[in-house]
Design a protein around this motif. Structure first.
Motif, PDB file in Angstrom:
ATOM      1  N   VAL A   1      -4.993   1.511  -4.736  1.00  0.00           N
ATOM      2  CA  VAL A   1      -4.679   0.175  -4.230  1.00  0.00           C
ATOM      3  C   VAL A   1      -5.793  -0.284  -3.305  1.00  0.00           C
ATOM      4  CG1 VAL A   1      -3.303   1.100  -2.309  1.00  0.00           C
ATOM      5  CG2 VAL A   1      -2.937  -1.262  -3.069  1.00  0.00           C
TER       6      VAL A   1
ATOM      7  N   THR B   1      -6.365  -3.557  -0.554  1.00  0.00           N
ATOM      8  CA  THR B   1      -5.683  -4.677   0.089  1.00  0.00           C
ATOM      9  C   THR B   1      -6.704  -5.703   0.560  1.00  0.00           C
ATOM     10  OG1 THR B   1      -5.659  -3.584   2.250  1.00  0.00           O
ATOM     11  CG2 THR B   1      -3.722  -3.265   0.814  1.00  0.00           C
TER      12      THR B   1
ATOM     13  N   GLU C   1       0.835  -1.211   0.000  1.00  0.00           N
ATOM     14  CA  GLU C   1       0.000   0.000   0.000  1.00  0.00           C
ATOM     15  C   GLU C   1       0.869   1.260   0.000  1.00  0.00           C
ATOM     16  OE1 GLU C   1      -4.091   1.372   2.097  1.00  0.00           O
ATOM     17  OE2 GLU C   1      -2.589   0.477   3.417  1.00  0.00           O
TER      18      GLU C   1
END
Length: 156
Positions: free
Chosen positions: A85, A87, A75
């Motif tokens: 991004v 996760t 990240e």
């Protein structure tokens, strides 16, 4: 061509180089990078952990903590590169879970790292990346990482 890319990481030596490639590729394509860490169910379910009395102890907690650090690293790299991004920290059997998450997200490309292991190791255990390549119905980029005899990354 690649709008959504999945990088599967275990936070290890081979993953570091794969993350570099995935971030660079996502930046070139202005793609969203999905970073995935799979907490291996087999790794923590094989141990009863009778002496652990707190939920913040034991193998699963340690694996989750390691995964959180690995995902935070991805990240940070993405944010430094100005990328979007997402996760994902998921429990499961690593190779199957990587393919399942890629399917659920509908990614265009999967990226995974690989490093050279002794032939006996590969014959007995294989690797998560090899299994992902066999199971996947979408493109998989395998990023090879040269390592020395101690298993440390060799920077070319």
């Amino acid at each position: 061509m690649y709008n959504d890319i999945l990088i599967a990481t275990n936070g290890g030596v081979a993953s570091a180089r794969a993350v570099e490639h995935a971030v660079d590729l996502a930046a070139e394509r202005d793609a969203t990078l999905h970073a995935l860490f799979v907490v291996d169910e087999d790794a923590y379910s094989a141990y009863s952990g009778d002496e652990y009395v707190d939920g913040h102890e034991g193998p699963e907690y340690g694996l989750r903590e390691h995964g959180e650090r690995a995902l935070a690293d991805v990240e940070r790299r993405c944010l430094d590169a100005g990328l979007t991004v997402e996760t994902h920290l998921v429990r499961g059997v690593p190779h199957q879970t990587v393919v399942d998450v890629a399917d659920e997200l509908g990614v265009d490309l999967m990226v995974a790292g690989s490093k050279r292991r002794p032939d006996a190791y590969r014959a007995l255990l294989g690797s998560v990346t090899e299994r992902v390549v066999r199971l996947a119905d979408r493109p998989v980029l395998v990023v090879k990482t040269p390592v020395d005899e101690a298993g440390e990354r060799v920077v070319p």
